[in-house]
Design a protein around this motif. Sequence first.
Motif, PDB file in Angstrom:
ATOM      1  N   GLU A  29       0.715  -1.126   0.042  1.00 38.31           N
ATOM      2  CA  GLU A  29       0.090  -0.129  -0.015  1.00 38.31           C
ATOM      3  C   GLU A  29       1.005   1.216   0.078  1.00 38.31           C
ATOM      4  O   GLU A  29       0.517   2.183   0.681  1.00 38.31           O
ATOM      5  CB  GLU A  29      -1.043   0.075   1.144  1.00 38.31           C
ATOM      6  CG  GLU A  29      -1.895  -1.112   1.036  1.00 38.31           C
ATOM      7  CD  GLU A  29      -3.139  -1.205   2.263  1.00 38.31           C
ATOM      8  OE1 GLU A  29      -2.992  -0.467   3.399  1.00 38.31           O
ATOM      9  OE2 GLU A  29      -3.891  -1.770   1.875  1.00 38.31           O
ATOM     10  N   GLY A  30       2.118   1.342  -0.938  1.00 33.53           N
ATOM     11  CA  GLY A  30       2.872   2.478  -0.966  1.00 33.53           C
ATOM     12  C   GLY A  30       3.831   2.606  -0.019  1.00 33.53           C
ATOM     13  O   GLY A  30       4.513   3.559   0.133  1.00 33.53           O
ATOM     14  N   ARG A  31       4.044   1.639   0.922  1.00 33.91           N
ATOM     15  CA  ARG A  31       4.668   1.966   2.281  1.00 33.91           C
ATOM     16  C   ARG A  31       5.890   0.885   2.102  1.00 33.91           C
ATOM     17  O   ARG A  31       5.596  -0.549   1.907  1.00 33.91           O
ATOM     18  CB  ARG A  31       4.049   1.734   3.539  1.00 33.91           C
ATOM     19  CG  ARG A  31       4.805   1.861   4.638  1.00 33.91           C
ATOM     20  CD  ARG A  31       4.052   1.498   6.108  1.00 33.91           C
ATOM     21  NE  ARG A  31       3.148   0.160   6.140  1.00 33.91           N
ATOM     22  CZ  ARG A  31       3.622  -0.965   6.277  1.00 33.91           C
ATOM     23  NH1 ARG A  31       4.826  -1.086   6.732  1.00 33.91           N
ATOM     24  NH2 ARG A  31       2.919  -2.003   6.259  1.00 33.91           N
ATOM     25  N   ALA A  32       7.038   1.200   2.085  1.00 38.31           N
ATOM     26  CA  ALA A  32       8.286   0.372   2.341  1.00 38.31           C
ATOM     27  C   ALA A  32       8.378  -0.402   3.339  1.00 38.31           C
ATOM     28  O   ALA A  32       8.352   0.265   4.400  1.00 38.31           O
ATOM     29  CB  ALA A  32       9.623   1.175   1.573  1.00 38.31           C
ATOM     30  N   ALA A  33       8.801  -1.574   3.326  1.00 38.30           N
ATOM     31  CA  ALA A  33       9.128  -2.409   4.759  1.00 38.30           C
ATOM     32  C   ALA A  33       9.919  -3.289   4.457  1.00 38.30           C
ATOM     33  O   ALA A  33      10.336  -3.587   3.247  1.00 38.30           O
ATOM     34  CB  ALA A  33       7.737  -2.715   5.273  1.00 38.30           C
ATOM     35  N   ASN A  34      10.702  -4.209   5.306  1.00 40.13           N
ATOM     36  CA  ASN A  34      11.402  -5.236   5.386  1.00 40.13           C
ATOM     37  C   ASN A  34      10.411  -6.625   5.835  1.00 40.13           C
ATOM     38  O   ASN A  34       9.981  -6.435   7.009  1.00 40.13           O
ATOM     39  CB  ASN A  34      12.822  -5.064   6.269  1.00 40.13           C
ATOM     40  CG  ASN A  34      13.583  -4.074   5.215  1.00 40.13           C
ATOM     41  OD1 ASN A  34      13.790  -4.024   3.985  1.00 40.13           O
ATOM     42  ND2 ASN A  34      13.984  -3.207   5.864  1.00 40.13           N
ATOM     43  N   TYR A  35      10.768  -7.458   5.135  1.00 39.35           N
ATOM     44  CA  TYR A  35      10.113  -8.763   5.689  1.00 39.35           C
ATOM     45  C   TYR A  35      11.344  -9.826   6.081  1.00 39.35           C
ATOM     46  O   TYR A  35      12.512  -9.936   5.367  1.00 39.35           O
ATOM     47  CB  TYR A  35       9.390  -9.542   4.316  1.00 39.35           C
ATOM     48  CG  TYR A  35       9.207 -10.893   4.204  1.00 39.35           C
ATOM     49  CD1 TYR A  35       8.579 -11.412   5.197  1.00 39.35           C
ATOM     50  CD2 TYR A  35       9.360 -11.601   3.415  1.00 39.35           C
ATOM     51  CE1 TYR A  35       8.126 -12.714   5.278  1.00 39.35           C
ATOM     52  CE2 TYR A  35       9.127 -12.991   3.052  1.00 39.35           C
ATOM     53  CZ  TYR A  35       8.650 -13.525   3.887  1.00 39.35           C
ATOM     54  OH  TYR A  35       8.365 -14.889   4.328  1.00 39.35           O
ATOM     55  N   VAL A  36      11.133 -10.331   7.327  1.00 35.06           N
ATOM     56  CA  VAL A  36      12.088 -11.404   7.835  1.00 35.06           C
ATOM     57  C   VAL A  36      11.347 -12.806   7.867  1.00 35.06           C
ATOM     58  O   VAL A  36      10.793 -13.203   8.609  1.00 35.06           O
ATOM     59  CB  VAL A  36      12.397 -10.958   9.194  1.00 35.06           C
ATOM     60  CG1 VAL A  36      13.370 -11.899   9.834  1.00 35.06           C
ATOM     61  CG2 VAL A  36      12.992  -9.536   9.363  1.00 35.06           C
ATOM     62  N   PRO A  37      12.092 -13.563   6.809  1.00 32.79           N
ATOM     63  CA  PRO A  37      11.419 -14.877   6.615  1.00 32.79           C
ATOM     64  C   PRO A  37      11.766 -15.792   7.973  1.00 32.79           C
ATOM     65  O   PRO A  37      12.683 -15.493   8.737  1.00 32.79           O
ATOM     66  CB  PRO A  37      11.969 -15.465   5.265  1.00 32.79           C
ATOM     67  CG  PRO A  37      12.712 -14.496   4.871  1.00 32.79           C
ATOM     68  CD  PRO A  37      12.937 -13.505   5.634  1.00 32.79           C
ATOM     69  N   ASP A  38      10.952 -16.928   8.007  1.00 34.88           N
ATOM     70  CA  ASP A  38      11.038 -17.649   9.385  1.00 34.88           C
ATOM     71  C   ASP A  38      12.594 -18.751   9.318  1.00 34.88           C
ATOM     72  O   ASP A  38      13.124 -18.691  10.388  1.00 34.88           O
ATOM     73  CB  ASP A  38       9.919 -18.560   9.464  1.00 34.88           C
ATOM     74  CG  ASP A  38       8.583 -17.911   9.784  1.00 34.88           C
ATOM     75  OD1 ASP A  38       8.692 -16.962  10.520  1.00 34.88           O
ATOM     76  OD2 ASP A  38       7.709 -18.423   9.160  1.00 34.88           O
ATOM     77  N   PHE A  39      12.655 -19.398   8.089  1.00 39.06           N
ATOM     78  CA  PHE A  39      13.864 -20.312   8.232  1.00 39.06           C
ATOM     79  C   PHE A  39      14.653 -20.179   6.958  1.00 39.06           C
ATOM     80  O   PHE A  39      14.257 -19.852   5.759  1.00 39.06           O
ATOM     81  CB  PHE A  39      13.463 -21.610   8.192  1.00 39.06           C
ATOM     82  CG  PHE A  39      12.890 -22.098   9.497  1.00 39.06           C
ATOM     83  CD1 PHE A  39      13.665 -22.803  10.372  1.00 39.06           C
ATOM     84  CD2 PHE A  39      11.332 -21.978   9.783  1.00 39.06           C
ATOM     85  CE1 PHE A  39      13.036 -23.289  11.672  1.00 39.06           C
ATOM     86  CE2 PHE A  39      10.808 -22.505  11.057  1.00 39.06           C
ATOM     87  CZ  PHE A  39      11.808 -23.199  12.130  1.00 39.06           C
ATOM     88  N   LEU A  40      15.802 -20.447   7.056  1.00 39.29           N
ATOM     89  CA  LEU A  40      16.805 -20.719   5.961  1.00 39.29           C
ATOM     90  C   LEU A  40      17.391 -22.138   5.922  1.00 39.29           C
ATOM     91  O   LEU A  40      17.843 -22.652   6.933  1.00 39.29           O
ATOM     92  CB  LEU A  40      17.962 -19.722   5.905  1.00 39.29           C
ATOM     93  CG  LEU A  40      17.698 -18.071   5.956  1.00 39.29           C
ATOM     94  CD1 LEU A  40      19.046 -17.483   5.968  1.00 39.29           C
ATOM     95  CD2 LEU A  40      16.859 -17.954   4.484  1.00 39.29           C
ATOM     96  N   ILE A  41      17.010 -22.979   4.823  1.00 41.62           N
ATOM     97  CA  ILE A  41      17.429 -24.128   4.721  1.00 41.62           C
ATOM     98  C   ILE A  41      18.305 -24.613   3.622  1.00 41.62           C
ATOM     99  O   ILE A  41      18.184 -23.835   2.623  1.00 41.62           O
ATOM    100  CB  ILE A  41      15.957 -25.120   4.817  1.00 41.62           C
ATOM    101  CG1 ILE A  41      15.143 -24.650   5.550  1.00 41.62           C
ATOM    102  CG2 ILE A  41      16.342 -26.563   4.607  1.00 41.62           C
ATOM    103  CD1 ILE A  41      13.664 -25.172   5.648  1.00 41.62           C
ATOM    104  N   ARG A  42      19.508 -25.176   3.900  1.00 44.28           N
ATOM    105  CA  ARG A  42      20.296 -25.800   2.680  1.00 44.28           C
ATOM    106  C   ARG A  42      19.970 -26.664   2.340  1.00 44.28           C
ATOM    107  O   ARG A  42      20.212 -27.965   3.402  1.00 44.28           O
ATOM    108  CB  ARG A  42      21.661 -25.306   3.181  1.00 44.28           C
ATOM    109  CG  ARG A  42      22.093 -23.962   3.530  1.00 44.28           C
ATOM    110  CD  ARG A  42      22.386 -23.219   2.616  1.00 44.28           C
ATOM    111  NE  ARG A  42      23.658 -23.492   1.820  1.00 44.28           N
ATOM    112  CZ  ARG A  42      24.064 -23.315   0.650  1.00 44.28           C
ATOM    113  NH1 ARG A  42      23.482 -22.795   0.171  1.00 44.28           N
ATOM    114  NH2 ARG A  42      25.378 -23.500   0.306  1.00 44.28           N
TER     115      ARG A  42
END
Length: 124
Positions: A29-42
Amino acid sequence: LADVLEHLDGVVSYAKNQGLNLKIPYTFEGRAANYVPDFLIRLRDQASAGPQDLLTLVLEVTGEAKKEKQAKVATAEALWVEAVNNWGGLGRWAFLEVTDPWDAENLIRAKYLTPWPTEAEAPA
């Protein structure tokens, strides 16, 4: 979910992103933000060409469906992963959203770990 990842063939390592601080920028909605995902999996996935060619899977566990969550997921899946893979400096990346943590194993296995049938194995 951690127990599933511990016992899933193909998972080389995983970490909760909470302290790693990987952030994916998005706009809602026109607002910049940052998303922090839950997991990183190799993962050693079906496309791995060798022991060092691993896929980094960004995994998001989603609860209630919300418009802002949809914006985060769409940005990560359609824009961020594609940009990182096109750049190529951090290996191969993918994104997976799961709504039921108990089904995560089936989704990961089906999408990344089960080999595709060859033409000889494919049903006629």
